[in-house]
Scaffold this motif. Structure first.
Motif, PDB file in Angstrom:
ATOM      1  N   ALA B  58       0.841  -1.193   0.000  1.00 32.20           N
ATOM      2  CA  ALA B  58       0.000   0.000   0.000  1.00 32.20           C
ATOM      3  C   ALA B  58       0.881   1.251   0.000  1.00 32.20           C
ATOM      4  N   ASP B  61       1.903   2.084  -3.364  1.00 32.80           N
ATOM      5  CA  ASP B  61       0.847   2.805  -4.089  1.00 32.80           C
ATOM      6  C   ASP B  61       0.981   4.300  -3.851  1.00 32.80           C
TER       7      ASP B  61
ATOM      8  N   ASP C  53      -4.468   4.344   3.866  1.00 31.04           N
ATOM      9  CA  ASP C  53      -5.619   4.959   3.186  1.00 31.04           C
ATOM     10  C   ASP C  53      -5.509   6.476   3.210  1.00 31.04           C
ATOM     11  N   SER C 140     -17.626  -5.774   2.080  1.00 30.63           N
ATOM     12  CA  SER C 140     -16.299  -5.334   1.687  1.00 30.63           C
ATOM     13  C   SER C 140     -15.272  -6.126   2.485  1.00 30.63           C
ATOM     14  N   HIS C 142     -12.150  -4.970   2.985  1.00 35.83           N
ATOM     15  CA  HIS C 142     -11.189  -4.038   3.572  1.00 35.83           C
ATOM     16  C   HIS C 142     -11.860  -3.334   4.748  1.00 35.83           C
ATOM     17  N   VAL C 206      -7.874   1.448 -10.794  1.00 33.53           N
ATOM     18  CA  VAL C 206      -7.264   0.435  -9.918  1.00 33.53           C
ATOM     19  C   VAL C 206      -7.544   0.763  -8.454  1.00 33.53           C
ATOM     20  N   LEU C 207      -7.328   2.046  -8.102  1.00 31.23           N
ATOM     21  CA  LEU C 207      -7.543   2.444  -6.706  1.00 31.23           C
ATOM     22  C   LEU C 207      -8.984   2.222  -6.288  1.00 31.23           C
ATOM     23  N   TRP C 209     -11.171   0.110  -7.554  1.00 29.22           N
ATOM     24  CA  TRP C 209     -11.518  -1.300  -7.475  1.00 29.22           C
ATOM     25  C   TRP C 209     -10.877  -1.960  -6.259  1.00 29.22           C
ATOM     26  N   GLN C 210      -9.602  -1.604  -5.992  1.00 28.58           N
ATOM     27  CA  GLN C 210      -8.926  -2.304  -4.911  1.00 28.58           C
ATOM     28  C   GLN C 210      -9.396  -1.801  -3.546  1.00 28.58           C
ATOM     29  N   TYR C 213     -10.770  -4.379  -1.118  1.00 28.55           N
ATOM     30  CA  TYR C 213     -10.030  -5.324  -0.281  1.00 28.55           C
ATOM     31  C   TYR C 213      -8.733  -4.787   0.317  1.00 28.55           C
ATOM     32  N   VAL C 214      -8.121  -3.761  -0.304  1.00 33.63           N
ATOM     33  CA  VAL C 214      -6.918  -3.161   0.305  1.00 33.63           C
ATOM     34  C   VAL C 214      -7.108  -1.644   0.267  1.00 33.63           C
ATOM     35  N   GLY C 216      -7.498   2.095  -0.561  1.00 30.85           N
ATOM     36  CA  GLY C 216      -7.895   2.716  -1.823  1.00 30.85           C
ATOM     37  C   GLY C 216      -9.328   3.146  -1.672  1.00 30.85           C
TER      38      GLY C 216
END
Lengths: 495, 96, 327, 99
Positions: B58, B61, C53, C140, C142, C206-207, C209-210, C213-214, C216
Motif C-alpha cells: 500500500a 501505491d 488509506d 467489503s 477491507h 485500480v484504486l 476497485w482495490q 479489499y486493500v 484505496g
C-alpha cells in the motif's frame, strides 16, 4: 394505519428531505423557490409525526445502518432532540416563507436567489441531523456541515465586508471544531467508542478525560459565542441577509450549545466539573451584562439584535453552575425553554430588522423614526418578540428566567439574581430605545409596499414566543423524555 | 536489511530538511518550485524504502501516486496566468 | 536509539518547523511551496502512523491538487498582494493576545496534553475485533471501506454532503475565470499529457476497485481523476460549454444523490437509514463508490476552476425593477 | 545475508551519494539552470539505484513492473518539468550564470 403513521423514521426524514431538496434546488435553480417552499411545508408535518410517534408508542430506538452501537451510529429521539427538531421545523418554516419575499424572483443579484435555497436547505437538514445524533464523531461531521453552510450563507450578501465576516466565521468555526475533534480523539483512544451513551457509562475522573472535556468544551464555547469568545458573532450575524441572520441566531448558535448539553449531562457527569461549571456561569454572567450594554450602545438595529444574542447566550450558560444535584432538572428545563423561546423571538426580530432595512434602505435606528405608523405591523411583531428577550410574563423568556432564579435560590447561589435582574433591565432599556424611535410622531409615507410574506409570518413566531409561558407545560414534558436529569423543576412542578 | 532501509530513508529525510533552505532563500519563485520538485523525487525514494521495510505494498501505491503527480504542481506553476518572477529576479542576477 | 524512532522524531520536528515557517512567511509564494513540502511530509507521517488509506488521499490531494489550487489562487491576486501579505496595524488587544496565545496557552496546552497522553492506554482490540467479525457480512473485505461505507456510512453520507456544499459555496461566490494562457502550449507538455492521462485514469480505476479489499477507494480515485482533468486543462483542453449546464450539475451531485437515495430507500423499506440488505451490501457499496468517484473528481475539478460556469442569465434574472442600494 | 541482499545493500549505499549530491547541488549551485541539473540527474539516478536494489529483492514480476513504472514516471516528470521551467526562465529573461 397508526403503525404506518406513528413511525420514528419521520425523524430521519427531517434530515433526508431537506438534503435531497437542497440537491434538487441546486439542479433546478429556476424551481428552487418552489422546492424550498414544498420542503418547508413538509418538514413541520414530519416533525409533528415524529414527536407523536415517540410520545405515543414505545418502539425500539433506531440506528443509522442498523448496526449495534460501538460499531454503528445511534440516532437519538430523546426530549432534547425532539424539542430542537420541533423548534427548527417551526422557525425554518417561517424563515422560508420570509425568504420567498426577501429574495424576489426579479432580484438584481440573480445568484443570491439561485444559491440561497440549496444552502439554506443544507443548513436546515444538517441542523436536524445534528439534533438526532448520539455519536460524538457524527456530531463533529454535522457541526461541520452546519458551519460550512452558515459561512456560505453569510457570504451570500456579497461585498468585501460580508466576505470578511464569513471568512472569519469559517476560521473560528474550524478552530472550534478542531479543538472539539481533538477531545473526541482522546476519548476514542481511551475507550474505543464515540457513542455518547456508552462513553457516559465508562468514563471515570482521570486527568486525561478532564483534558478531553476541556478541549471539547472550549471548542463548543467558541462556536456558541460565549463571552469573551463572542467577538466574531456581531459581524457575522449582521452582515448576513436577514433570513440568514434569523437562522444563525435561532438555530446555528444553539447547535453547538446542544452538543455541549449532551456532553455535560450525558458524557461527563462522572467528572469533577465544579470549577468549569462556575467558570462558565461567570462568563455567562459577564456576557449578559456586557452584551446588553453593547446592545444599548448600537446605532444599527441588526447590530443591536446581534449583541442581544450575545447576552441571551450568557443566560444559556447559567445552566451549568445551576445544575446542582437537587436542581439539575430545573437548570436543564430552563436552558431548553430559553433555547426554544429565544429561537422564536430572536428570529422574528431579525426578520423585522431585515424588512425595515429592505424598506427604509438602512437599519440605522434614526431611520426608524415614525416607522410605527406606516409599517406598524413590524413594530408590533418586534414588540411581541421583545417581550421574551426582556423576560416579561407570560413569555417563555420570563418562565425560563423564573426557573433559573428558583434554582439559584435553592442552591444558594444568590449572586445570579442581580445578574438576571440587571440583564432584564438593560434588555428593557435597549428595546425601549428601538420602540422610542419607531413610535416617534413623524409623518412618513414614503415606504414602499412590503410583500405580505415578509410581514405576517414573523408575527406567528413572536406570538408563540409571547405565549410560550402559557403553553410551556407540554414542551417541558417532551423535553424531559429520556433527559439525563433528576430533581424538581419548581416547587409546584416535579417531573 | 530493515535497518539499512530505514537508515537510508532517514538520511533522505534529512536531505529534504536541509533542502528546505533553498525554499526559504529563493531567490526566485522558480528556484523554490524546483526545490519542491526535488523533494517529490526524494519522497518517492523514502516511500519505496519504507514500503520494503514494512513489507507493505500500500505504501508503494502512495509512491506511485507521488510519481504520477510529480509534475502537476510544477506544470501548473509554469502555465498559470500572470506569472511575473521579475520582482525577484534582481536578487538572482548578481547572485553567485 | 532505533533508526525508526529517529526517523519519526526528525519527521515530526520537520513538520512542526515547516508549519511554523509557512505561517510566519510574508512571501506568499514561499508559503505555497512550503505547503507543498508540508503535504509531502504529511503523507510520510500517515505512512509511519500505519494509515495507508489516509496517506493515499494525502498524496493525491497534497502532492497534486492543493499545490496547484494555491498556485492558481496566487496567480489571481494582484501583484502587490502576491508579493507580501498585507500587514495591518494591530489593536492593543491583538498585540497582547498573540504573545499570550503563542507563548503561554499553546505551549502549556501542548505540554499538558503530552504529559496526559503518556497515561493513554489505547483500547482498540474490542472495536477491531468487532469490525473483523462482521467484515464477512459487510460487503467489503477491507476494514476501512467496511467502516466508511457500511458501519458508519451515515457519517460518510454527510461528508459527501460537505464536499458538495463546499462546491455550492464556491459557485455562490464567483464565476469561473480562465486560469491559464491558452496560447503557446509547449509541444512537450501536450506529449506529456497524452502519456500521463491514460495512466492516471487507469490507476484511478485500480484504486477504486482495490478499495474493496486493500487501501484505496472513491476519494483517492476521484483525486487522481481530478489531477487528470487538471493536466488536460493545462495541456489546453476545455470542457465544451454545452456540457456545463445541467449535465455538469448532475455529475457534481450524483455521488451525494445516489447515496442519499440509498439512505431514503433503506429508511422506507427497513425503517433505518443505510441498513443494507446483506445480499445487496457489496453491490450497493460498489455502486456508491463508483458514482462517488466521478462526483469527487467533478467537484474537485470544479473547485479548481474557482467559480460557477459562465452562462447566459435566463431572462427572469435581468433586473426589471431597480431596488436602491442596500448598503 | 545472501548474495542478493549483499548486492541490494551495496546498490542502496551507492544511491546515497547521488541524493546527497542532488541536495548539495540544489543548495550550492550558483543559478537556476545549474540547479536544474541537480534535480534531473542526481536524484533520478539515486532513485534508479534504489529501484534497482528493490527490484532484485522482489518476489514477483508484478512488483518489478510496479517499481520500474514508478521510476519511469519520475524520470518523465522530471525531464518535462526541467524543460518547461528552463524554457519559462529563458523567456522571462534569466541570464545563465557565467564565471
Amino acid at each position: 394505519m397508526t403503525e404506518l403513521f406513528l413511525h420514528q423514521q419521520w425523524l430521519i426524514w427531517l434530515t433526508l428531505l431537506p438534503l435531497g431538496a437542497a440537491v434538487a434546488a441546486f439542479l433546478a435553480p429556476q424551481q428552487a423557490r418552489w422546492i424550498g417552499l414544498a420542503t418547508a411545508l413538509l418538514l413541520p408535518v414530519c416533525a409533528l409525526a415524529g414527536i407523536l410517534s415517540v410520545t405515543l408508542t414505545h418502539a425500539d430506538p433506531i440506528t443509522a445502518g442498523g448496526w449495534p452501537t460501538p460499531l454503528g451510529i445511534e440516532l437519538r429521539r430523546d426530549g432534547l432532540a425532539l424539542v430542537m427538531l420541533a423548534v427548527t421545523a417551526l422557525v425554518g418554516f417561517i424563515i422560508s416563507c420570509y425568504a420567498l419575499g426577501y429574495f424576489p424572483v426579479h432580484d438584481r443579484h440573480y445568484d443570491k436567489v439561485r444559491y440561497f435555497w440549496p444552502l439554506w436547505l443544507f443548513l436546515w437538514g444538517s441542523c436536524n441531523a445534528l439534533f438526532v445524533s448520539g455519536d460524538l464523531f457524527n456530531l463533529y461531521v454535522t457541526l461541520e456541515l452546519v458551519t460550512l453552510s452558515s459561512v456560505a450563507l453569510i457570504a451570500l450578501e456579497g461585498g468585501k465586508q460580508a466576505l470578511a465576516a464569513a471568512l472569519r466565521y469559517l476560521f473560528i468555526g474550524l478552530l472550534g471544531s478542531l479543538s472539539y475533534l481533538l477531545g473526541v480523539g482522546l476519548l476514542y483512544g481511551s475507550y474505543a467508542t464515540v457513542d455518547i451513551a456508552l462513553l457516559g457509562e465508562m468514563i471515570s475522573a482521570t486527568r486525561l478525560n478532564h483534558a478531553a472535556m476541556a478541549l471539547m468544551v472550549a471548542g463548543l464555547v467558541l462556536k456558541s459565542a460565549l463571552f469573551p469568545l463572542h467577538f466574531w458573532l456581531p459581524q457575522a450575524h449582521t452582515m448576513a441577509p436577514a433570513p440568514v441572520s434569523a437562522a444563525l441566531s435561532a438555530l446555528v448558535v444553539k447547535a453547538a450549545y446542544v452538543i455541549l448539553l449532551r456532553l455535560w449531562f450525558e458524557v461527563f457527569p462522572a467528572l469533577d466539573t465544579f470549577a468549569v461549571g462556575h467558570l462558565l456561569g461567570l462568563l455567562g454572567s459577564i456576557a449578559i451584562v456586557w452584551g446588553s450594554l453593547m446592545a444599548l450602545r448600537q446605532e444599527r438595529l441588526k447590530l443591536l439584535i446581534a449583541y442581544s444574542t450575545v447576552a441571551q447566550i450568557g443566560y444559556l450558560y447559567l445552566v451549568f453552575p445551576l445544575a446542582q444535584p437537587e436542581t439539575m432538572a430545573a437548570a436543564w428545563t430552563g436552558g431548553v425553554l430559553l433555547m426554544m423561546t429565544h429561537a422564536c423571538g430572536k428570529s422574528a426580530m431579525f426578520m423585522v430588522a431585515g424588512t425595515i432595512h429592505h424598506t427604509a434602505g438602512s437599519d440605522r435606528l434614526s431611520r426608524l423614526a415614525g416607522a410605527g405608523g406606516p409599517v406598524g405591523v413590524l413594530a408590533v411583531v418586534f414588540t411581541l418578540a421583545a417581550t421574551t428577550i426582556i423576560g416579561l410574563p407570560p413569555s417563555g423568556g420570563f418562565f425560563a428566567k423564573w426557573i433559573f432564579i428558583n434554582a439559584a435560590l435553592v442552591t444558594g447561589q444568590w449572586w445570579y439574581l442581580p445578574i438576571i435582574l440587571s440583564g432584564t433591565l438593560l434588555a428593557a432599556a435597549y428595546i425601549a430605545r428601538v420602540l422610542g424611535w419607531a413610535f416617534l410622531d413623524v409623518k412618513r409615507s414614503s415606504y414602499p409596499v412590503i410583500p405580505w410574506v415578509m410581514k405576517w409570518p414573523p408575527l406567528v413566531l413572536s406570538v408563540i414566543a409571547l405565549l410560550f409561558g402559557l403553553i410551556a407545560y407540554e414542551p417541558i414534558q417532551i423535553a424531559l423524555i429520556g433527559a439525563p436529569v433528576h430533581g424538581s423543576i419548581m416547587v409546584e412542578m416535579t417531573p | 536489511m530493515t535497518g539499512l532501509y530505514i537508515g537510508l530513508a532517514l538520511i533522505l529525510l534529512l536531505t529534504i530538511a536541509v533542502g528546505l533552505v533553498r525554499v526559504l532563500r529563493g531567490p526566485t519563485a522558480t528556484d523554490r518550485m524546483l526545490a519542491a520538485q526535488l523533494f517529490g523525487t526524494t519522497a518517492v525514494a523514502i516511500l519505496l524504502l519504507l514500503g520494503q521495510a514494512g513489507n507493505s505494498t500500500a505504501i508503494w501505491d502512495v509512491a506511485l501516486i507521488f510519481a504520477l503527480l510529480a509534475a502537476v504542481a510544477a506544470v501548473t506553476f509554469v502555465r498559470r496566468r500572470n506569472i511575473d518572477t521579475d520582482s525577484h529576479q534582481e536578487g538572482n542576477r548578481g547572485h553567485h | 536509539m532505533e533508526p525508526a524512532l529517529i526517523f519519526d522524531l526528525i519527521l515530526l520536528l520537520t513538520l512542526i518547523s515547516l508549519a511554523w515557517l509557512l505561517l510566519a512567511s510574508t512571501d506568499l509564494f514561499r508559503a505555497v511551496v512550503l505547503f507543498i513540502a508540508f503535504g509531502l511530509l504529511l503523507a510520510l507521517a500517515w505512512v509511519r502512523l500505519g494509515a495507508p488509506d489516509v496517506a493515499l488521499a494525502e498524496a493525491a490531494i497534497g502532492a497534486g491538487i492543493s499545490g496547484a489550487l494555491l498556485l492558481i489562487g496566487l496567480g489571481q491576486l494582484g501583484s502587490s498582494e502576491r508579493d507580501r501579505c498585507p500587514v495591518r496595524p494591530l489593536t492593543f488587544l491583538q498585540h497582547l493576545s498573540a504573545p499570550v496565545l503563542i507563548g503561554v496557552i499553546i505551549p502549556s496546552v501542548t505540554v499538558i496534553l503530552l504529559l496526559e497522553l503518556r497515561q493513554l492506554q489505547v483500547v482498540t482490540s474490542g472495536q477491531q475485533g468487532l469490525v473483523q467479525n462482521l467484515l464477512s457480512i459487510s460487503g467489503s473485505d477491507h476494514p476501512v471501506t467496511a467502516v466508511l461505507l457500511n458501519f458508519r456510512a451515515w457519517d460518510t453520507l454527510l461528508e459527501k454532503g460537505v464536499l458538495l456544499l463546499a462546491l455550492i459555496t464556491i459557485w455562490s461566490l464567483d464565476q469561473a475565470r480562465p486560469r491559464f494562457e491558452n496560447t503557446d502550449i509547449p509541444p512537450l507538455l501536450s506529449g506529456f499529457g497524452q502519456l500521463l492521462l491514460p495512466l492516471l485514469i487507469l490507476f484511478a480505476g485500480v484504486l477504486l476497485w482495490q478499495g474493496g479489499y486493500v487501501p484505496g477507494g472513491a476519494f483517492q480515485a476521484g483525486a487522481l481523476l481530478t489531477a487528470a482533468m487538471l493536466l488536460a486543462t493545462l495541456s489546453g483542453y476545455a470542457l465544451p460549454s454545452r456540457w456545463t449546464g445541467v449535465a455538469l450539475r448532475l455529475v457534481l451531485v450524483a455521488g451525494f444523490l445516489v447515496f442519499l437515495a440509498v439512505a431514503a430507500i433503506t429508511l422506507l423499506l427497513r425503517g433505518e437509514p443505510l441498513h443494507y440488505p446483506q445480499r445487496l451490501a457489496g453491490g450497493l457499496i460498489l455502486l456508491i463508490e463508483i458514482v462517488a468517484t466521478l462526483s469527487v473528481a467533478a467537484i474537485l475539478s470544479a473547485a479548481l476552476a474557482g467559480g460557477h460556469p459562465v452562462t447566459n442569465l435566463p431572462p427572469a434574472a435581468t433586473p426589471t425593477t431597480k431596488i436602491e442600494d442596500k448598503s | 545475508m545472501g548474495i542478493i541482499d549483499l548486492i541490494s545493500a551495496s546498490l542502496l549505499l551507492c544511491s546515497l551519494p547521488f541524493f546527497l549530491a542532488g541536495t548539495l547541488g540544489l543548495l550550492r549551485f550558483p543559478d537556476l539552470y545549474c540547479r536544474l541539473h541537480a534535480l534531473t540527474k542526481a536524484d533520478n539516478l539515486g532513485l534508479g539505484l534504489v529501484v534497482l536494489a528493490l527490484m532484485i529483492q522482489a518476489d514477483s514480476f508484478q512488483v518489478v513492473i510496479r517499481l520500474l513504472l514508478t521510476w519511469l514516471l519520475v524520470l518523465v516528470a522530471g525531464a518535462t518539468v526541467a524543460h518547461l521551467i528552463a524554457h519559462q526562465a529563458q523567456q522571462d529573461g534569466h541570464q545563465p550564470w557565467r564565471r
